[in-house]
Design a protein around this motif. Structure first.
Motif, PDB file in Angstrom:
ATOM      1  N   MET A 105    -116.464  69.150  19.990  1.00 28.40           N
ATOM      2  CA  MET A 105    -115.499  68.869  18.901  1.00 28.40           C
ATOM      3  C   MET A 105    -115.896  68.771  17.211  1.00 28.40           C
ATOM      4  O   MET A 105    -116.908  68.569  17.361  1.00 28.40           O
ATOM      5  CB  MET A 105    -114.340  67.685  19.250  1.00 28.40           C
ATOM      6  CG  MET A 105    -113.885  67.093  17.990  1.00 28.40           C
ATOM      7  SD  MET A 105    -113.531  65.288  18.855  1.00 28.40           S
ATOM      8  CE  MET A 105    -112.678  65.526  20.456  1.00 28.40           C
ATOM      9  N   ALA A 106    -115.472  69.666  17.129  1.00 30.10           N
ATOM     10  CA  ALA A 106    -115.733  69.839  15.681  1.00 30.10           C
ATOM     11  C   ALA A 106    -115.743  68.375  14.410  1.00 30.10           C
ATOM     12  O   ALA A 106    -114.974  67.849  14.443  1.00 30.10           O
ATOM     13  CB  ALA A 106    -115.314  70.935  14.801  1.00 30.10           C
ATOM     14  N   ARG A 107    -116.795  68.076  14.040  1.00 30.40           N
ATOM     15  CA  ARG A 107    -117.447  67.201  13.231  1.00 30.40           C
ATOM     16  C   ARG A 107    -117.488  67.271  11.790  1.00 30.40           C
ATOM     17  O   ARG A 107    -117.713  68.394  10.669  1.00 30.40           O
ATOM     18  CB  ARG A 107    -118.533  66.085  13.314  1.00 30.40           C
ATOM     19  CG  ARG A 107    -118.209  66.156  14.851  1.00 30.40           C
ATOM     20  CD  ARG A 107    -117.846  64.703  15.369  1.00 30.40           C
ATOM     21  NE  ARG A 107    -117.739  64.539  16.696  1.00 30.40           N
ATOM     22  CZ  ARG A 107    -117.087  64.000  16.992  1.00 30.40           C
ATOM     23  NH1 ARG A 107    -115.461  63.607  16.705  1.00 30.40           N
ATOM     24  NH2 ARG A 107    -117.094  63.890  18.624  1.00 30.40           N
ATOM     25  N   VAL A 108    -116.925  66.573  10.958  1.00 31.28           N
ATOM     26  CA  VAL A 108    -116.822  66.314   9.122  1.00 31.28           C
ATOM     27  C   VAL A 108    -117.685  65.642   9.000  1.00 31.28           C
ATOM     28  O   VAL A 108    -117.847  63.958   9.219  1.00 31.28           O
ATOM     29  CB  VAL A 108    -115.193  66.493   8.495  1.00 31.28           C
ATOM     30  CG1 VAL A 108    -115.553  66.395   6.992  1.00 31.28           C
ATOM     31  CG2 VAL A 108    -114.467  67.318   9.137  1.00 31.28           C
ATOM     32  N   PRO A 109    -119.198  65.774   8.958  1.00 33.08           N
ATOM     33  CA  PRO A 109    -120.246  64.665   7.948  1.00 33.08           C
ATOM     34  C   PRO A 109    -119.956  64.048   7.281  1.00 33.08           C
ATOM     35  O   PRO A 109    -118.816  64.697   5.866  1.00 33.08           O
ATOM     36  CB  PRO A 109    -121.328  65.159   8.225  1.00 33.08           C
ATOM     37  CG  PRO A 109    -120.432  66.580   8.025  1.00 33.08           C
ATOM     38  CD  PRO A 109    -120.003  66.972   8.384  1.00 33.08           C
TER      39      PRO A 109
ATOM     40  N   GLY B  47    -120.583  59.645  10.452  1.00 29.98           N
ATOM     41  CA  GLY B  47    -119.448  58.024  10.744  1.00 29.98           C
ATOM     42  C   GLY B  47    -117.785  58.268   9.935  1.00 29.98           C
ATOM     43  O   GLY B  47    -116.827  57.835  10.697  1.00 29.98           O
ATOM     44  N   SER B  48    -117.844  59.048   8.920  1.00 28.68           N
ATOM     45  CA  SER B  48    -116.529  58.722   7.892  1.00 28.68           C
ATOM     46  C   SER B  48    -116.030  60.131   9.058  1.00 28.68           C
ATOM     47  O   SER B  48    -114.287  59.968   8.763  1.00 28.68           O
ATOM     48  CB  SER B  48    -117.354  59.188   6.341  1.00 28.68           C
ATOM     49  OG  SER B  48    -117.459  60.975   6.657  1.00 28.68           O
ATOM     50  N   ALA B  49    -116.459  60.906   9.631  1.00 29.22           N
ATOM     51  CA  ALA B  49    -115.265  61.387  11.041  1.00 29.22           C
ATOM     52  C   ALA B  49    -114.533  60.834  11.952  1.00 29.22           C
ATOM     53  O   ALA B  49    -113.850  61.554  12.229  1.00 29.22           O
ATOM     54  CB  ALA B  49    -116.038  62.687  10.685  1.00 29.22           C
ATOM     55  N   VAL B  50    -114.888  59.558  11.575  1.00 32.81           N
ATOM     56  CA  VAL B  50    -114.306  58.490  12.951  1.00 32.81           C
ATOM     57  C   VAL B  50    -114.219  57.507  12.806  1.00 32.81           C
ATOM     58  O   VAL B  50    -114.203  57.141  11.188  1.00 32.81           O
ATOM     59  CB  VAL B  50    -115.174  58.893  14.195  1.00 32.81           C
ATOM     60  CG1 VAL B  50    -115.729  60.063  14.549  1.00 32.81           C
ATOM     61  CG2 VAL B  50    -116.495  57.854  13.696  1.00 32.81           C
ATOM     62  N   PRO B  51    -113.143  56.468  13.329  1.00 32.20           N
ATOM     63  CA  PRO B  51    -113.484  54.855  12.668  1.00 32.20           C
ATOM     64  C   PRO B  51    -114.273  54.305  13.059  1.00 32.20           C
ATOM     65  O   PRO B  51    -114.375  53.425  13.631  1.00 32.20           O
ATOM     66  CB  PRO B  51    -112.414  55.057  13.575  1.00 32.20           C
ATOM     67  CG  PRO B  51    -111.960  55.877  15.117  1.00 32.20           C
ATOM     68  CD  PRO B  51    -112.689  56.626  14.804  1.00 32.20           C
TER      69      PRO B  51
END
Length: 114
Positions: free
Chosen positions: A1-5, A60-64
C-alpha cells in the motif's frame, strides 16, 4: 500500500518493511479505540515503543496517528489538542479530566470486533 509520509522521501529512501507494518497496524485500529506504541510493537512481534514512535513521527500523518499514544494514555506529544478533538469526535473513552485516554476501556487488542 502506498504511503504519504509527513515529509517527502528522498529519492534514495524507501519505507522499511517495519515502517510499512507499523502503518498497516495503525490503519486497523477502529475509531474510538487506541493502541500504545508498545502495543503496536508487541502486535508485530518486533521493534519496541521507540521504534514505533519513530515511524509514527516520520510517516504517521498518512494514517489515524491519534490512535497510537503513550503508555500513560497521553496523546502524542505536540499534537495533544488535535488528538483530543479526534478522541471526542470518535467517542474514545477519556479519563477524568479529559486529557488522557482511559486505556482500560479504549485499548484495542488487535482482534476484529465480534
Amino acid at each position: 500500500m502506498a504511503r504519504v509520509p509527513s515529509e517527502p522521501l528522498h529519492p534514495s529512501e524507501q519505507l522499511s518493511a517495519f515502517a510499512e507494518a507499523v502503518l498497516d497496524v495503525v490503519e486497523l485500529v477502529p475509531p474510538g479505540r487506541v493502541m500504545t506504541y508498545g502495543d503496536v510493537a508487541e502486535y508485530l512481534g518486533r521493534g519496541g515503543p521507540r521504534a514505533v514512535g519513530t515511524v509514527m513521527a516520520r510517516y504517521g500523518s498518512a494514517v489515524p496517528w491519534w490512535r497510537v499514544l503513550r503508555a500513560d494514555g497521553s496523546p502524542p506529544q505536540g499534537h495533544e489538542a488535535q488528538a483530543l478533538r479526534h478522541y471526542r469526535r470518535e467517542r474514545t473513552p477519556l479519563r477524568p479530566g479529559g486529557e488522557k485516554v482511559d486505556l482500560s476501556r479504549a485499548r484495542w487488542d488487535g482482534e476484529p470486533a465480534a
